[in-house]
Design a protein around this motif. Structure first.
Motif, PDB file in Angstrom:
ATOM      1  N   THR A  26      30.945 105.986 -19.073  1.00 48.33           N
ATOM      2  CA  THR A  26      30.217 104.266 -19.124  1.00 48.33           C
ATOM      3  C   THR A  26      30.316 103.480 -20.261  1.00 48.33           C
ATOM      4  OG1 THR A  26      28.101 105.333 -19.811  1.00 48.33           O
ATOM      5  CG2 THR A  26      28.544 104.303 -17.653  1.00 48.33           C
ATOM      6  N   GLY A  27      30.937 104.322 -21.383  1.00 54.33           N
ATOM      7  CA  GLY A  27      31.932 103.648 -23.028  1.00 54.33           C
ATOM      8  C   GLY A  27      31.434 103.844 -23.972  1.00 54.33           C
ATOM      9  N   PHE A  28      32.272 103.764 -25.122  1.00 56.95           N
ATOM     10  CA  PHE A  28      31.761 104.268 -26.135  1.00 56.95           C
ATOM     11  C   PHE A  28      30.568 104.122 -26.924  1.00 56.95           C
ATOM     12  CE2 PHE A  28      32.170 103.500 -30.968  1.00 56.95           C
ATOM     13  CZ  PHE A  28      32.733 104.862 -31.486  1.00 56.95           C
ATOM     14  N   ALA A  29      29.748 103.503 -26.192  1.00 56.36           N
ATOM     15  CA  ALA A  29      28.145 103.153 -26.819  1.00 56.36           C
ATOM     16  C   ALA A  29      27.380 104.271 -25.593  1.00 56.36           C
ATOM     17  CB  ALA A  29      27.638 102.076 -26.652  1.00 56.36           C
ATOM     18  N   LYS A  57      37.627  94.091  -4.210  1.00 55.49           N
ATOM     19  CA  LYS A  57      36.308  94.740  -3.992  1.00 55.49           C
ATOM     20  C   LYS A  57      36.575  96.213  -5.478  1.00 55.49           C
ATOM     21  CE  LYS A  57      32.850  95.912  -1.806  1.00 55.49           C
ATOM     22  NZ  LYS A  57      31.120  95.322  -1.585  1.00 55.49           N
ATOM     23  N   LEU A  58      34.709  95.225  -5.773  1.00 56.28           N
ATOM     24  CA  LEU A  58      34.963  96.317  -7.476  1.00 56.28           C
ATOM     25  C   LEU A  58      34.668  97.833  -7.106  1.00 56.28           C
ATOM     26  CD1 LEU A  58      34.589  96.578 -10.323  1.00 56.28           C
ATOM     27  CD2 LEU A  58      31.787  95.589  -9.858  1.00 56.28           C
ATOM     28  N   THR A  59      35.161  98.748  -7.647  1.00 54.06           N
ATOM     29  CA  THR A  59      34.956  99.563  -7.370  1.00 54.06           C
ATOM     30  C   THR A  59      33.983 100.679  -9.026  1.00 54.06           C
ATOM     31  OG1 THR A  59      36.668 100.583  -8.036  1.00 54.06           O
ATOM     32  CG2 THR A  59      36.277 100.484  -5.945  1.00 54.06           C
ATOM     33  N   TYR A  60      33.358 101.438  -8.563  1.00 58.09           N
ATOM     34  CA  TYR A  60      32.127 102.252  -9.944  1.00 58.09           C
ATOM     35  C   TYR A  60      33.100 102.967 -11.266  1.00 58.09           C
ATOM     36  CZ  TYR A  60      30.271 105.895 -12.772  1.00 58.09           C
ATOM     37  OH  TYR A  60      29.418 106.240 -13.925  1.00 58.09           O
ATOM     38  N   GLU A  61      34.502 103.550 -10.142  1.00 60.24           N
ATOM     39  CA  GLU A  61      36.626 103.303 -11.084  1.00 60.24           C
ATOM     40  C   GLU A  61      36.561 102.122 -12.049  1.00 60.24           C
ATOM     41  OE1 GLU A  61      35.107 106.538  -8.509  1.00 60.24           O
ATOM     42  OE2 GLU A  61      35.495 105.136  -8.118  1.00 60.24           O
ATOM     43  N   ALA A  62      36.488 101.758 -10.958  1.00 54.78           N
ATOM     44  CA  ALA A  62      37.687 100.053 -11.706  1.00 54.78           C
ATOM     45  C   ALA A  62      36.778  99.210 -13.226  1.00 54.78           C
ATOM     46  CB  ALA A  62      38.203  99.272 -10.307  1.00 54.78           C
ATOM     47  N   LEU A  63      35.650  99.707 -12.616  1.00 56.57           N
ATOM     48  CA  LEU A  63      34.863  98.782 -13.656  1.00 56.57           C
ATOM     49  C   LEU A  63      35.221  99.824 -14.839  1.00 56.57           C
ATOM     50  CD1 LEU A  63      32.659  96.986 -14.283  1.00 56.57           C
ATOM     51  CD2 LEU A  63      30.549  98.687 -13.485  1.00 56.57           C
ATOM     52  N   LEU A  64      34.649 100.725 -14.896  1.00 51.58           N
ATOM     53  CA  LEU A  64      34.834 101.728 -16.247  1.00 51.58           C
ATOM     54  C   LEU A  64      36.511 101.641 -16.683  1.00 51.58           C
ATOM     55  CD1 LEU A  64      31.568 101.959 -15.294  1.00 51.58           C
ATOM     56  CD2 LEU A  64      32.055 104.983 -15.359  1.00 51.58           C
ATOM     57  N   SER A  65      37.035 101.471 -15.994  1.00 52.32           N
ATOM     58  CA  SER A  65      38.911 101.477 -16.241  1.00 52.32           C
ATOM     59  C   SER A  65      38.774 101.209 -17.039  1.00 52.32           C
ATOM     60  CB  SER A  65      39.229 101.297 -15.146  1.00 52.32           C
ATOM     61  OG  SER A  65      39.365 100.626 -14.883  1.00 52.32           O
ATOM     62  N   MET A  66      37.714  99.773 -17.612  1.00 58.13           N
ATOM     63  CA  MET A  66      38.348  98.430 -18.061  1.00 58.13           C
ATOM     64  C   MET A  66      37.969  98.099 -19.264  1.00 58.13           C
ATOM     65  SD  MET A  66      36.662  95.212 -15.439  1.00 58.13           S
ATOM     66  CE  MET A  66      36.908  93.960 -16.573  1.00 58.13           C
ATOM     67  N   LYS A  67      38.744  98.687 -20.367  1.00 58.40           N
ATOM     68  CA  LYS A  67      39.182  98.906 -22.288  1.00 58.40           C
ATOM     69  C   LYS A  67      38.683  97.936 -22.688  1.00 58.40           C
ATOM     70  CE  LYS A  67      42.502 102.494 -22.259  1.00 58.40           C
ATOM     71  NZ  LYS A  67      42.767 103.140 -23.442  1.00 58.40           N
ATOM     72  N   GLY A  96      18.115 106.067 -21.064  1.00 60.69           N
ATOM     73  CA  GLY A  96      19.221 105.400 -19.895  1.00 60.69           C
ATOM     74  C   GLY A  96      20.642 104.104 -20.664  1.00 60.69           C
ATOM     75  N   SER A  97      20.890 105.110 -21.569  1.00 61.38           N
ATOM     76  CA  SER A  97      22.264 104.298 -22.179  1.00 61.38           C
ATOM     77  C   SER A  97      23.260 104.388 -21.364  1.00 61.38           C
ATOM     78  CB  SER A  97      22.924 104.492 -23.210  1.00 61.38           C
ATOM     79  OG  SER A  97      23.228 106.079 -23.259  1.00 61.38           O
ATOM     80  N   ARG A  98      23.422 105.268 -19.762  1.00 65.97           N
ATOM     81  CA  ARG A  98      24.534 105.039 -19.334  1.00 65.97           C
ATOM     82  C   ARG A  98      24.722 103.761 -17.907  1.00 65.97           C
ATOM     83  NH1 ARG A  98      24.884 110.244 -19.948  1.00 65.97           N
ATOM     84  NH2 ARG A  98      27.786 110.900 -20.872  1.00 65.97           N
ATOM     85  N   PHE A  99      22.882 103.356 -17.605  1.00 70.72           N
ATOM     86  CA  PHE A  99      22.732 102.663 -16.988  1.00 70.72           C
ATOM     87  C   PHE A  99      22.723 101.408 -16.764  1.00 70.72           C
ATOM     88  CE2 PHE A  99      19.759 100.361 -14.411  1.00 70.72           C
ATOM     89  CZ  PHE A  99      19.213 100.455 -13.507  1.00 70.72           C
ATOM     90  N   ALA A 100      22.150 101.091 -18.529  1.00 64.41           N
ATOM     91  CA  ALA A 100      21.934  99.896 -19.280  1.00 64.41           C
ATOM     92  C   ALA A 100      23.610  99.359 -19.454  1.00 64.41           C
ATOM     93  CB  ALA A 100      21.530 100.185 -20.386  1.00 64.41           C
ATOM     94  N   LEU A 101      24.499 100.490 -19.463  1.00 69.16           N
ATOM     95  CA  LEU A 101      26.371  99.827 -19.979  1.00 69.16           C
ATOM     96  C   LEU A 101      26.720  99.333 -18.587  1.00 69.16           C
ATOM     97  CD1 LEU A 101      26.969 102.998 -22.350  1.00 69.16           C
ATOM     98  CD2 LEU A 101      26.698  99.876 -23.090  1.00 69.16           C
ATOM     99  N   LEU A 102      26.260 100.257 -17.111  1.00 69.73           N
ATOM    100  CA  LEU A 102      26.502  99.743 -16.178  1.00 69.73           C
ATOM    101  C   LEU A 102      26.491  98.612 -15.601  1.00 69.73           C
ATOM    102  CD1 LEU A 102      28.166 100.947 -13.559  1.00 69.73           C
ATOM    103  CD2 LEU A 102      26.286 102.247 -13.532  1.00 69.73           C
ATOM    104  N   GLU A 103      25.048  98.403 -15.593  1.00 72.26           N
ATOM    105  CA  GLU A 103      24.681  97.279 -15.697  1.00 72.26           C
ATOM    106  C   GLU A 103      24.525  96.048 -16.035  1.00 72.26           C
ATOM    107  OE1 GLU A 103      20.093  95.068 -14.699  1.00 72.26           O
ATOM    108  OE2 GLU A 103      20.126  96.992 -15.929  1.00 72.26           O
ATOM    109  N   THR A 104      24.477  96.132 -17.586  1.00 72.13           N
ATOM    110  CA  THR A 104      26.044  94.543 -17.651  1.00 72.13           C
ATOM    111  C   THR A 104      27.007  94.732 -17.783  1.00 72.13           C
ATOM    112  OG1 THR A 104      24.178  95.471 -20.192  1.00 72.13           O
ATOM    113  CG2 THR A 104      26.279  94.161 -20.249  1.00 72.13           C
ATOM    114  N   LYS A 105      27.917  95.584 -17.373  1.00 70.42           N
ATOM    115  CA  LYS A 105      29.053  95.676 -17.384  1.00 70.42           C
ATOM    116  C   LYS A 105      29.623  94.919 -15.670  1.00 70.42           C
ATOM    117  CE  LYS A 105      31.152  98.914 -20.729  1.00 70.42           C
ATOM    118  NZ  LYS A 105      31.714 100.254 -20.650  1.00 70.42           N
ATOM    119  N   THR A 106      28.966  95.391 -14.553  1.00 69.65           N
ATOM    120  CA  THR A 106      28.754  95.024 -13.204  1.00 69.65           C
ATOM    121  C   THR A 106      28.626  93.573 -13.033  1.00 69.65           C
ATOM    122  OG1 THR A 106      28.497  97.162 -12.933  1.00 69.65           O
ATOM    123  CG2 THR A 106      27.624  95.446 -11.446  1.00 69.65           C
TER     124      THR A 106
END
Length: 529
Positions: free
Chosen positions: A291-294, A367-377, A474-484
């Motif tokens: 889910t990201g560097f953080a 149609k946004l996918t999980y993989e596409a979102l996480l590939s956004m640098k 919950g860092s992964r959840f917080a980052l995923l929710e924000t990016k989405t």
């Protein structure tokens, strides 16, 4: 004669309550930041003269020693640790000496608070963390992504229905409603639309749980700290009886319904029920894409199979879901607010992010996918810089659980002997704004986290979700929710300043948590595609 004795007693009491506690570090051979008086470093915060984050930064910058200094949070002595190597030593290498957080509330005084992961201590914490950590891996985030994405689409559709080119929005209220719906859906199995149904019971209870505004709230905390036995004797609780009953009954009825009808939802209650029945196992290999560097890395201490067997009651499930709600409702919405503000204040950054959003949407065929979102640098760079400049946890703490000695490093230092229950704290907000680690720290610059630069960030100078085994689960959840959410917003809108937007942003002095002085007023400007 009696008045002389009374005066002497009053002076003695004054000294014992207000002066003597602030001699703690001097007696231990540690230079305090100030001589200390009344509420120590937190006096300005308590009187609402200084934002808590600004206090942390001031204490960090005026620390008389390059590695540590004595500090006082209200009447409680804490050793301020500002040296990254010493932070690593305490939180990772010598974690066994600093397992617990400082507890402000007497153990057992509030079952829903004392049983949650943040408050648990010692072996009870280890067992629960090992049990819960498999529920927060990348694969489990992908499992919950569908629910988060649905809430994101619901959010933008609400504003697209408004017949306005620019919709003026107070972002804290708006994002809190979104995070409420996500937590309701992913943690409690309840579907909400708090933008439309603005006074739904779940949202109102959430506001009650996370409301810490005002002098009386601060005074309540002070009384709890000063007189914990009185707090416990009168059976006072952190959460109101109404809130406690609401969430307890909600989870209990939810569990009963699922078990009776065999209902399976991709949410936290399901994962906790699975852990109760069969235990959850960590993924043997985490995917390269995260889910990201953080994102914090889970310690081996927390993934050891020997520690995963623990009884999980309905009350435990309620407590974990509630603290998840407690953190997600306010902390994640605050991250979103600061990110929205920075995008509005830095249109060049926003333009580049919108371009990445459009390219990603085209690649995944609308149609946004999980993989596409996480590939956004660049999305990750923007989120990371927001967390650098505006970390939700402006400070973190640990409590000494075994006697520990900080050995001297410089000629003017002496060994610092910490006793059991001594507290140390890490001024995250100050470190994140230290120009020796982040040049021009007040400038919002996502390029600090590009592929070339992020590898040069000094270890233990970036701690938005804490460090060591007691980092934020919950860092992964917080980052995923924000990016989405920002993906969906920027697919349709630009975030722009409006008349009520405060630039530069000033932190509110009236709240313990980080918030804007005049609110987060921004505009959602419909994009012309």
């Amino acid at each position: 004669m009696w008045w002389i004795l009374a005066a002497a007693a009053a002076v003695a009491l004054w000294y014992w309550l207000f002066i003597y506690p602030h001699k703690y570090w001097l007696k231990r051979g540690v230079k305090p930041r100030t001589s200390g008086f009344l509420l120590g470093d937190t006096l300005g915060t308590f009187l609402q003269k200084q934002a808590f984050a600004d206090m942390v930064k001031e204490v960090y910058e005026t620390c008389p020693n390059p590695r540590y200094a004595g500090s006082y949070q209200f009447f409680l002595p804490s050793l301020l640790i500002k040296d990254p190597e010493l932070i690593k030593q305490i939180t990772v290498k010598d974690f066994e000496h600093f397992v617990d957080h400082r507890s402000l509330f007497p153990e057992g005084s509030d079952p829903l608070w004392s049983r949650n992961l943040f408050s648990l201590t010692g072996k009870r914490w280890r067992d629960m963390r090992s049990t819960l950590s498999p529920a927060f891996t990348s694969s489990k985030m992908k499992y919950m992504f569908t629910l988060i994405s649905q809430s994101g689409e619901q959010f933008v559709q609400y504003f697209l229905k408004k017949n306005e080119d620019v919709v003026t929005v107070e972002m804290k209220d708006t994002f809190t409603r979104f995070t409420n719906d996500v937590i309701a859906n992913t943690a409690f199995g309840v579907e909400c639309d708090s933008l439309t149904d603005r006074d739904n019971e779940f949202y109102l209870m959430g506001k009650d749980v996370t409301n810490f505004n005002g002098v009386w709230k601060n005074l309540r905390f002070l009384l709890i700290i000063l007189m914990p036995r009185v707090f416990q004797f009168f059976k006072m609780t952190l959460f109101s009886k109404e809130v406690g009953n609401f969430f307890t009954n909600l989870v209990k009825s939810n569990i009963q319904s699922r078990e009776k009808h065999g209902i399976v939802r991709p949410d936290m209650i399901h994962l906790l029920l699975e852990a109760r029945k069969n235990g959850l196992k960590h993924d043997e290999t985490q995917p390269l894409q995260d889910t990201g560097f953080a994102t914090v890395t889970e310690s081996e201490i927390n993934t050891n199979p020997k520690n995963t067997k623990t009884e999980i009651t309905d009350q435990d499930i309620t407590a974990q879901a509630l603290v998840f709600f407690f953190a997600g409702f306010d902390s994640v919405s605050a991250l979103m607010c600061f990110m929205a503000h920075e995008l509005a204040a830095n249109p060049d950054v926003q333009d580049r992010l919108i371009k990445e959003v459009d390219e990603t949407l085209e690649l995944c065929q609308d149609k946004l996918t999980y993989e596409a979102l996480l590939s956004m640098k660049y999305m990750d760079m923007v989120v990371c810089e927001t967390l650098r400049k505006w970390p939700n946890a402006v400070a973190s703490d640990r409590v000494c659980t075994k006697p520990y000695t900080i050995e001297p490093k410089y000629p003017d230092e002496k060994p610092v002997h910490l006793k059991i229950k001594d507290a140390v704290w890490f001024p995250v907000f100050g470190i994140h704004r230290d120009p020796q680690y982040y040049p021009e720290p007040e400038r919002f610059d996502p390029e600090r986290f590009n592929d070339e630069n992020k590898v040069n960030i000094s270890p233990y100078t970036y701690m938005p979700f804490g460090v060591g085994p007691r980092n934020c689960i919950g860092s992964r959840f917080a980052l995923l929710e924000t990016k989405t959410l920002f993906f969906y917003i920027l697919s349709h809108f630009e975030i722009v300043p409006v008349e009520k937007t405060q630039i530069p942003l000033v932190l509110s002095k009236k709240q313990l948590n980080m918030a804007a002085e005049n609110g987060f007023w921004l505009g959602l400007k419909r994009r012309q595609k």
